[in-house]
Design an enzyme around this catalytic site. Structure first.
Site, short mmCIF file in Angstrom:
data_model
loop_
_atom_site.label_atom_id
_atom_site.label_comp_id
_atom_site.label_asym_id
_atom_site.label_seq_id
_atom_site.Cartn_x
_atom_site.Cartn_y
_atom_site.Cartn_z
N CYS A 156 0.81 -1.22 0.00
CA CYS A 156 0.00 0.00 0.00
C CYS A 156 0.84 1.27 0.00
CB CYS A 156 -0.94 0.01 1.20
SG CYS A 156 -2.27 -1.18 1.05
N1 COA Z 1 -20.28 -9.06 7.97
C1 COA Z 1 -20.77 -9.20 9.23
N2 COA Z 1 -19.99 -9.47 10.30
C2 COA Z 1 -18.68 -9.61 10.10
C3 COA Z 1 -18.10 -9.47 8.82
C4 COA Z 1 -18.98 -9.20 7.73
N3 COA Z 1 -18.51 -9.05 6.48
N4 COA Z 1 -16.76 -9.64 8.92
C5 COA Z 1 -16.52 -9.88 10.22
N5 COA Z 1 -17.67 -9.87 10.92
C6 COA Z 1 -17.83 -10.10 12.36
C7 COA Z 1 -16.72 -10.95 12.93
O1 COA Z 1 -17.02 -12.32 12.79
C8 COA Z 1 -16.69 -10.51 14.39
O2 COA Z 1 -17.72 -11.16 15.08
P1 COA Z 1 -17.53 -11.57 16.62
O3 COA Z 1 -17.31 -10.26 17.34
O4 COA Z 1 -18.80 -12.25 16.93
O5 COA Z 1 -16.30 -12.45 16.64
C9 COA Z 1 -17.06 -9.02 14.30
O6 COA Z 1 -17.73 -8.85 13.05
C10 COA Z 1 -15.85 -8.12 14.36
O7 COA Z 1 -14.88 -8.59 13.42
P2 COA Z 1 -13.44 -8.00 13.29
O8 COA Z 1 -12.70 -8.68 12.17
O9 COA Z 1 -12.79 -8.00 14.64
O10 COA Z 1 -13.81 -6.53 12.82
P3 COA Z 1 -13.07 -5.16 12.96
O11 COA Z 1 -13.96 -4.26 13.70
O12 COA Z 1 -11.65 -5.30 13.39
O13 COA Z 1 -13.04 -4.67 11.44
C11 COA Z 1 -11.52 -4.54 9.58
C12 COA Z 1 -12.41 -5.42 10.45
C13 COA Z 1 -10.73 -5.42 8.64
C14 COA Z 1 -12.41 -3.61 8.76
C15 COA Z 1 -10.61 -3.72 10.47
O14 COA Z 1 -9.94 -4.55 11.40
C16 COA Z 1 -9.57 -2.95 9.69
O15 COA Z 1 -9.86 -2.14 8.86
N6 COA Z 1 -8.29 -3.16 10.03
C17 COA Z 1 -7.18 -2.50 9.39
C18 COA Z 1 -7.16 -2.93 8.00
C19 COA Z 1 -6.05 -2.35 7.20
O16 COA Z 1 -5.76 -1.19 7.20
N7 COA Z 1 -5.45 -3.18 6.44
C20 COA Z 1 -4.49 -2.79 5.54
C21 COA Z 1 -4.83 -3.40 4.27
S1 COA Z 1 -3.72 -2.84 3.08
#
Ligand code: COA
Length: 372
Positions: A156
């Site tokens: 990125c």
């Molecule tokens: N729809 C519904 N629920 C979902 C889901 C979806 N598509 N994806 C995950 N969930 C659920 C999970 O199962 C989890 O459930 P639980 O609490 O019962 O275990 C809950 O939602 C939270 O999931 P989590 O993965 O911990 O979400 P989060 O709040 O951390 O958000 C991201 C996920 C990926 C959006 C976030 O962590 C993020 O943006 N991180 C940084 C990403 C980044 O910058 N990456 C660089 C890429 S270049």
């Protein structure tokens, strides 16, 4: 040493859009199909049933509302869930070269330059469609540019690392100008069947034209300073390469696509980026309070809100930290350049701003610019 300016930027935006709602409908159909096919194994407790995705979760967790893609049909087909982008023959332009050229031509037009004015083409992106010949060299040929070209990959952060590379060469005098091009076909290295990440990415290409800042007649942004940093982490990883473990079948390997531990990324990257920007500004003698705008990497709205607040010491006004991720999703290295390209024309002479991208590696790159 020569001063350097960004004199043109360009964005290629695919014509096809997928809304969260469309994405979630397709994903849920795929999950239902998979659960039906694996009903016996689910019943026996051998595998877990797939749960539905939700638009509300996607917006709340990421701020993403839609994404542009090169092929919507293949991605939304519940029996496929992958773009239909067949490998091009050796006689045709590659996908990355094609969309990269489009963005590059827009950047050249904005700068009032032509391919004859280009000394260097850097194709800086998070994933290359082939190993070699370099995509950059193909773009150089398609544009009709001279000089030389190469590819670089810092995930990125590729765009800002590319800008630093080009800036340093222009400063030293080895070249007079460069195109830094970021064609990102993220849809082809995303696992659309993984609920945790299927909403994250979109496709796009961006380009920035940099040249010696001498007698420039047009609007431009002086590059005041650049800084890059890296720190190894496995939390964002894609293992697709040329080595295979014996008996592995590529289609069974989930790790051949984008993988991340999103929570850890969140926790570890935020302090890294905030400190990087603070140090860069302090060492350059630029007060954060004098920054008119931040053009941040576009991965997650909460992350950008946090970084903006840390950098400015207060909640930025929307116009001080424009986001484009609601429309484009995460477009890897291209995100901060889309924001810069779309939200920089209104700045006045002397206004300063900061372009910053960050991601896998970990990596972080920042560019301090001033409207000239
Ligand atoms: N729809 C519904 N629920 C979902 C889901 C979806 N598509 N994806 C995950 N969930 C659920 C999970 O199962 C989890 O459930 P639980 O609490 O019962 O275990 C809950 O939602 C939270 O999931 P989590 O993965 O911990 O979400 P989060 O709040 O951390 O958000 C991201 C996920 C990926 C959006 C976030 O962590 C993020 O943006 N991180 C940084 C990403 C980044 O910058 N990456 C660089 C890429 S270049």
């Amino acid at each position: 040493m020569h001063d350097v300016a960004i004199t043109g930027t360009g964005v290629f935006t695919p014509s096809q859009v997928i809304s969260n709602q469309e994405l979630v409908v397709a994903f849920n159909k795929y999950a239902d199909l998979w659960n039906a096919e694996n009903a016996a194994a689910i019943e026996a407790g051998m595998v877990e049933a797939k749960t539905h995705s939700s638009s509300d979760f996607i917006v709340a967790a990421s701020g993403i509302e839609s994404r542009y893609v090169l092929d919507k049909e293949g991605i939304l087909d519940p029996s496929r869930m992958f773009p239909q982008l067949d490998g091009r023959s050796d006689d045709e332009p590659g996908y990355m070269a094609e969309i990269g050229c489009d963005a590059a031509q827009k950047a050249l037009a904005m700068a009032g330059r032509s391919a004859a004015d280009v000394d260097l083409v850097i194709c800086a992106a998070s994933n290359m469609e082939r190993a070699y010949p370099a995509i950059g060299v193909e773009i150089q040929q398609l544009l009709g540019a001279g000089g030389f070209a190469f590819d670089m990959n810092v995930a990125c952060s590729s765009a800002t690392f590319g800008i630093q590379t080009a800036t340093d060469m222009i400063r030293s005098g080895s070249i007079q100008s460069a195109l830094v091009i970021n064609p990102e076909i993220c849809s082809a290295h995303l696992e659309w069947r993984d609920r945790d990440c299927h909403f994250i990415f979109g496709d796009v290409a961006t380009a920035a034209f940099l040249e010696r800042n001498e007698g420039l007649a047009r609007d431009h942004f002086k590059v005041l300073s650049t800084r890059c940093a890296t720190q190894f982490s496995n939390n964002i990883r894609n293992n697709n390469g040329y080595l295979r473990r014996t008996h592995d079948r590529m289609e069974d390997r989930r790790d051949m696509q984008f993988m991340q531990n999103g929570r850890k990324v969140f926790k570890e990257v935020l302090p890294l980026v905030s400190q990087h920007i603070a140090d860069h500004l302090a060492d350059t003698g630029v007060e954060a309070s004098t920054l008119r705008r931040l053009w941040l990497h576009q991965a997650n709205k909460t992350m950008n809100d946090y970084i903006g607040k840390k950098v400015l010491g207060r909640t930025p006004e929307p116009d001080e930290q424009p986001n484009i991720l609601q429309d484009y999703a995460n477009t890897s290295s291209a995100g901060s350049i889309i924001a810069f390209s779309k939200y920089s024309n209104d700045l006045d002479n002397g206004d300063r701003g900061l372009i910053c991208s960050f991601g896998a590696g970990y990596s972080v790159g920042s560019v301090i610019v001033e409207k000239g």
